[in-house]
Motif scaffolding. Sequence first.
Motif, PDB file in Angstrom:
ATOM      1  N   UNK A 238       0.940  -0.823   0.475  1.00 53.86           N
ATOM      2  CA  UNK A 238       0.004   0.114   0.360  1.00 53.86           C
ATOM      3  C   UNK A 238       0.748   1.357   0.027  1.00 53.86           C
ATOM      4  N   UNK A 239       1.308   1.900  -1.098  1.00 56.31           N
ATOM      5  CA  UNK A 239       1.589   3.553  -1.481  1.00 56.31           C
ATOM      6  C   UNK A 239       0.124   4.779  -0.516  1.00 56.31           C
ATOM      7  N   UNK A 281       1.527  -4.643   8.365  1.00 53.86           N
ATOM      8  CA  UNK A 281       0.498  -5.277   8.771  1.00 53.86           C
ATOM      9  C   UNK A 281       0.803  -6.569   7.826  1.00 53.86           C
ATOM     10  N   UNK A 282       1.482  -7.735   8.763  1.00 50.85           N
ATOM     11  CA  UNK A 282       1.301  -8.532   8.676  1.00 50.85           C
ATOM     12  C   UNK A 282       2.489  -8.659   7.434  1.00 50.85           C
ATOM     13  N   UNK A 283       2.632  -9.787   6.094  1.00 50.26           N
ATOM     14  CA  UNK A 283       3.181  -9.784   5.057  1.00 50.26           C
ATOM     15  C   UNK A 283       3.539  -8.149   4.326  1.00 50.26           C
ATOM     16  N   UNK A 284       2.236  -7.394   4.622  1.00 50.46           N
ATOM     17  CA  UNK A 284       1.936  -6.626   3.567  1.00 50.46           C
ATOM     18  C   UNK A 284       2.855  -5.175   4.094  1.00 50.46           C
ATOM     19  N   UNK A 285       3.236  -4.690   2.705  1.00 52.21           N
ATOM     20  CA  UNK A 285       3.797  -3.325   3.506  1.00 52.21           C
ATOM     21  C   UNK A 285       3.212  -2.551   2.827  1.00 52.21           C
ATOM     22  N   UNK A 286       3.610  -1.100   4.230  1.00 53.93           N
ATOM     23  CA  UNK A 286       2.994   0.531   3.820  1.00 53.93           C
ATOM     24  C   UNK A 286       3.808   1.442   4.214  1.00 53.93           C
ATOM     25  N   UNK A 287       3.627   2.020   2.577  1.00 53.65           N
ATOM     26  CA  UNK A 287       4.827   3.125   2.567  1.00 53.65           C
ATOM     27  C   UNK A 287       4.222   4.156   1.788  1.00 53.65           C
TER      28      UNK A 287
END
Length: 393
Positions: A238-239, A281-287
């Motif tokens: 998520x960007x 968030x878990x394996x999710x990356x937020x930028x």
Amino acid sequence: MSELLGLEEAQARLLALAPRVPPETVAVEAALGRHLAEDVRAARTQPPADLSAMDGYALTPGEGPWQVVGESRAGAPWSAPLAPGEAARISTGAIVPEGADRVLLQEDAVREGESLTAAALLPPGRHIRRRGFDFAAGDLLLARGTCLTPARLALALAGGHGAVTVPRRLRVAVMDSGDELAADPAACLPHQIPASNAAMIAAMLSPLGCEVTRIGPVPDDRAALAAALAQAEGADILVTSGGASVGDHDLIKPALAEWGAGTAFWRVAIKPGKPLLVATRGSQVILGLPGNPVSSFVTAFFFALPLVRAAMDDPDPLPRAIAMIAGEDLPPTERRREFLRGVVEGDRVQLAGSQDSSALSALAAANALIDRPAGSAAARAGEAVQVFLLRNG
């Protein structure tokens, strides 16, 4: 307040978090621009037999004359072995008949009826592409991580592969937020500006081969942000753009925390782009990128693009600087490393215009970022400077 990270340290920390997506097998043509998840080894030998490299005649050993007894064409070989003193008409790419050891060029042949002589003698092996000279069955053609370019696509097909294994297309959600953003650029009220950052970032990411979904623009409201984040549940990355700083209405950090995301690091010692946020968030990356358009672009260039590349198995995801000559004097820098928008002409680079982080016209005119280290004295015209070319990172 935490110390600002340097660019390279922040990039290294981010790439270490890159999500790993499962592989999928797709048709070779559908894998153009994607990075291989497995080695590709030749399933066949190329060429599969000795082939003629030219149009002419396949000759048996000797000085001639030869008797022409048949023809070998590409896709229609002459099947019988040639006896001593015999020759066969042959076309480029055709199999060299058994018994022949060289190919006489058409223009060097003297033929009367079926009798053939050579205008000049030629050595054995001349104008023959030997079996397996390109590759043999079992040879490594393309290593894991290799980007499938048009020529490599052709190599995979020639190696006997109709399909290859690549990482599943990365799912990226791009969201911009802010009360001042208008979704319709043709219908802005006096207190609004058109929402352009998410479209810009999506346009930067899409050529990398990922699936990009846009969310927003989202107002500065906790409930609205929560609903928008729920739309990004299935994204690998998520960007966000805007709301990552420290103002009263910068709500991205608390909204992410309520969503279950933990901050990995925040703020980088670069200008523009200091309020960069990275969370997981878990394996999710937020930028979380800054909201000013130039800051958003610069941080997307140095962080979002490399993150997507790394997640798609690119072994060299970071942009590389090159040396160029300053075409004009450049100002000194202060405590942060600065990336000035520049225009490259030949071997020289000069400023593109206003260096304000909201100046889209200068950004649109730029084709480079001029790298100015923190605490640098003014650079004079004619000095060497480091430059990142803006070709989508």
